[in-house]
Enzyme design. Structure first.
Site, short mmCIF file in Angstrom:
data_model
loop_
_atom_site.label_atom_id
_atom_site.label_comp_id
_atom_site.label_asym_id
_atom_site.label_seq_id
_atom_site.Cartn_x
_atom_site.Cartn_y
_atom_site.Cartn_z
N ARG A 176 -8.54 -5.84 -9.54
CA ARG A 176 -9.44 -6.93 -9.90
C ARG A 176 -10.77 -6.36 -10.35
NH1 ARG A 176 -9.91 -6.13 -4.25
NH2 ARG A 176 -12.00 -5.34 -3.83
N GLU B 61 -1.61 7.21 8.31
CA GLU B 61 -2.28 8.25 7.54
C GLU B 61 -3.03 9.16 8.50
OE1 GLU B 61 -3.52 5.92 3.38
OE2 GLU B 61 -5.06 6.56 4.77
N LYS C 185 0.80 -1.23 0.00
CA LYS C 185 0.00 0.00 0.00
C LYS C 185 0.84 1.28 0.00
CE LYS C 185 -3.49 -2.53 -0.41
NZ LYS C 185 -4.16 -2.60 -1.73
N HIS D 206 -16.29 -2.52 7.11
CA HIS D 206 -15.51 -2.50 5.88
C HIS D 206 -16.06 -3.42 4.80
CE1 HIS D 206 -13.12 -0.08 8.32
NE2 HIS D 206 -12.61 -1.05 9.04
C1 MV4 Z 1 -9.59 5.76 6.22
C2 MV4 Z 1 -10.57 6.44 6.94
C3 MV4 Z 1 -10.24 7.67 7.43
N1 MV4 Z 1 -9.02 8.19 7.24
N2 MV4 Z 1 -8.38 6.31 6.04
C4 MV4 Z 1 -11.99 1.69 5.53
C5 MV4 Z 1 -11.90 0.75 4.39
C6 MV4 Z 1 -10.59 1.01 3.78
N3 MV4 Z 1 -10.59 0.80 2.37
C7 MV4 Z 1 -10.28 2.42 4.15
N4 MV4 Z 1 -11.12 2.77 5.23
C8 MV4 Z 1 -11.00 3.97 5.83
N5 MV4 Z 1 -9.81 4.55 5.68
C9 MV4 Z 1 -8.12 7.49 6.55
N6 MV4 Z 1 -6.91 8.02 6.37
C10 MV4 Z 1 -11.80 5.84 7.13
C11 MV4 Z 1 -12.01 4.59 6.59
C12 MV4 Z 1 -13.28 4.02 6.92
C13 MV4 Z 1 -14.24 3.80 5.96
C14 MV4 Z 1 -14.01 4.10 4.64
C15 MV4 Z 1 -14.96 3.85 3.71
C16 MV4 Z 1 -16.18 3.33 4.09
C17 MV4 Z 1 -16.44 3.03 5.39
C18 MV4 Z 1 -15.48 3.25 6.34
C19 MV4 Z 1 -15.75 2.94 7.66
C20 MV4 Z 1 -14.79 3.16 8.59
C21 MV4 Z 1 -13.57 3.70 8.21
#
Ligand code: MV4
Length: 520
Positions: free
Chosen positions: A307, A215, A131, A250
């Protein structure tokens, strides 16, 4: 020489497949089989012992057993899948999503055996799977990324210094991760050591790799992704966005396209950024760039999925592009038959993921036999299902049984159509997430398009409160009815004194029963 190509070279560049092995199961295997059939390509299914009678096995032209029920010994077993592919005489392998789809070693092993892996080159999978490497590529390509580290950091002291520099709250993420696995939100320096320890052990368990990066945490972000396609001839395009903010742990629950949040300017910008990264890494095939979008509509690149995604149908419904056929054509060496200017988003599409889970029991898996099944259809409805009536949903795999997708001219039409389709959908024998969708589709925030990643938990907290209140009212009504019954019975007993316990209900029932007997 001099631009004149022999027939052999032409064939090497673009060669129609006669047979494809589908290294997957369930609805996505069925989806790929359908594309193969329309292209007159033979489809070879693989199946574990638990899937002998599965729908994808029934629909394929040919099926090969690859081992016992546990995925490790079947759908994740590189050698067994390759053996089946070689034995079947397939020229290419479609990995679907999950399982081996983002396994660079599998893609490489296909390449090594002369099988075309329907996806990007194995080096691209490796690059995007790391990543922080993906973040570095994104920065080089000019994409905005969430402020944070561009390398995994070794010791806890360095991580603590970086976290302080970034500023709390921070996200602790697994370098080998993705999709939220091994991810922790850390509000303050005091919480950092325990969050790191937990994230590391989770990452070690899930990926065998406990490297961590940081992050800045984006507060209540929207989760928006851009679909891309790129061929071997240097053509790269995007197919606009999907809104994926409705997630639970997630796991996406509902997706749609277009996103109610995205303006034409933001769409254009995110699409252009996505294509820049695709070109930089020499991407091949279908892929998706995930972005977080903050409250001020600033997009930040998060990661790239190399994918086909579960939610690809919403893009298909609004663009008219068959993404699976596009993948296959690209793998055959063909050039994309359309350019960016040929594409537009027409109308609105929504997908509900129908899981064999019980929303009333914390979304516990609900495997078992489907005793009755009625799937919706009619105008604008598509049900990408992997099951049939009488099939027993196995415990061993992802509980997704179908994706219900609707199209409508506007978002409002699509919502109305989805409510109608969910009402038509009947599944007996197992619990599904369908009742949950009825609730979401009527939720004022969803209807207004005002959703962020906290939606599901918030909506559920509300529903729990409503249920608790409803339950209290039902208990009170039942208690009052019992008390009234007892009081009236006591009064009657006092009046008659003969002990006869007969109410108007009893008498009416007796008359009714006598009537039936007399009538027959
Ligand atoms: C984050 C975030 C806030 N800040 N990264 C969750 C799934 C993964 N693909 C990335 N995710 C997140 N990354 C930063 N820097 C919040 C989430 C996140 C989230 C993102 C999309 C949909 C639902 C979520 C639920 C909790 C946290």
């Amino acid at each position: 020489m001099r631009g004149e190509r022999t027939r052999g070279e032409v064939r090497a560049e673009s060669r129609a497949f006669r047979k494809i092995l589908i290294a997957n199961r369930g609805e996505i295997a069925v989806r790929v089989i359908r594309a193969c059939r329309e292209m007159e390509i033979q489809a070879v299914a693989v199946y574990s012992e638990a899937d002998r009678g599965a729908l994808h096995v029934r629909l394929a032209d040919e099926a090969r057993a690859i081992g016992p029920a546990p995925s490790r010994e079947s759908y994740l077993h590189v050698e067994r899948v390759l053996e089946a592919a070689v034995a079947s005489g397939a020229e290419a392998v479609h990995p679907g999503y999950g399982f081996l789809s983002e396994n660079a070693a599998f893609a490489r092993a296909c390449e090594d055996r002369g099988l075309v892996f329907i996806g990007p080159r194995s080096e691209t999978i490796t690059l995007m799977g790391e990543k922080t490497a993906a973040r570095r590529e994104a920065v080089e390509a000019g994409l905005p990324v969430v402020p944070g580290t561009l390398e995994p950091l070794g010791d806890e002291a360095a991580l603590a210094r970086e976290a302080a520099r970034i500023g709390y709250p921070v996200m602790v993420k697994a370098a080998a991760g993705g999709g939220g696995k091994g991810m922790r939100l850390v509000g303050s320096a005091a919480e950092l050591p325990s969050a790191l320890a937990r994230a590391r052990s989770e990452a070690r368990g899930a990926f065998g790799d406990d490297r961590i990066y940081l992050e800045k945490a984006i507060v209540r972000p929207r989760h928006i992704e851009i679909q891309v396609l790129a061929d071997r001839h240097g053509n790269a395009i995007h197919l606009f966005e999907r809104e994926c903010s409705i997630q639970r742990r997630h796991q996406k629950v509902i997706e749609e396209s277009p996103s109610p949040l995205v303006t034409p300017e933001l769409r254009e910008r995110m699409g252009t950024l996505a294509v820049a990264l695709v070109k930089r890494v020499g991407y091949l095939g279908a892929g998706t760039l995930e972005f977080l979008v903050d409250g001020d509509r600033n997009p930040y690149f998060l990661e790239m999925n190399t994918r086909l995604q579960v939610e690809h149908p919403v893009t298909e419904e609004v663009t008219g592009v068959d993404l699976v056929k596009a993948q296959i054509r690209i793998a055959q060496g063909e050039a994309l038959s359309f350019g960016q200017r040929d594409l537009e988003q027409r109308g609105h599409a929504i997908e509900c993921r129908v899981y064999a889970e019980d929303p009333e029991a914390g979304f516990m898996p609900s495997p078992g036999r489907i005793l009755a099944l009625r799937t919706p259809n009619g105008p604008g409805v598509r049900d990408d299902s992997g099951v049939y009536e009488g099939w027993e949903v196995p415990v061993h795999y992802d509980p997704l049984i179908s994706k219900l997708v609707v199209w409508g001219p506007t978002r409002q039409d699509a919502i109305a159509r989805m409510r109608r389709a969910v009402t038509e959908y009947k599944v007996l024998g197992i619990q599904t997430t369908l009742p949950f969708f009825q609730r979401v589709l009527r939720h004022p925030s969803f209807v207004a398009g005002d959703i962020d990643t906290s939606f599901v938990d918030a909506a559920f907290a509300e529903a729990d409160r409503d249920r608790a209140r409803g339950e209290a009212v039902r208990v009170a009504v039942a208690a009052a009815a019992i008390r009234a019954f007892r009081e009236r019975r006591a009064a009657r007993l006092e009046r008659s004194g003969d002990g006869a316990d007969r109410s108007a209900w009893w008498d009416a029932g007796l008359r009714e029963a006598q009537g039936w007997r007399g009538g027959v």
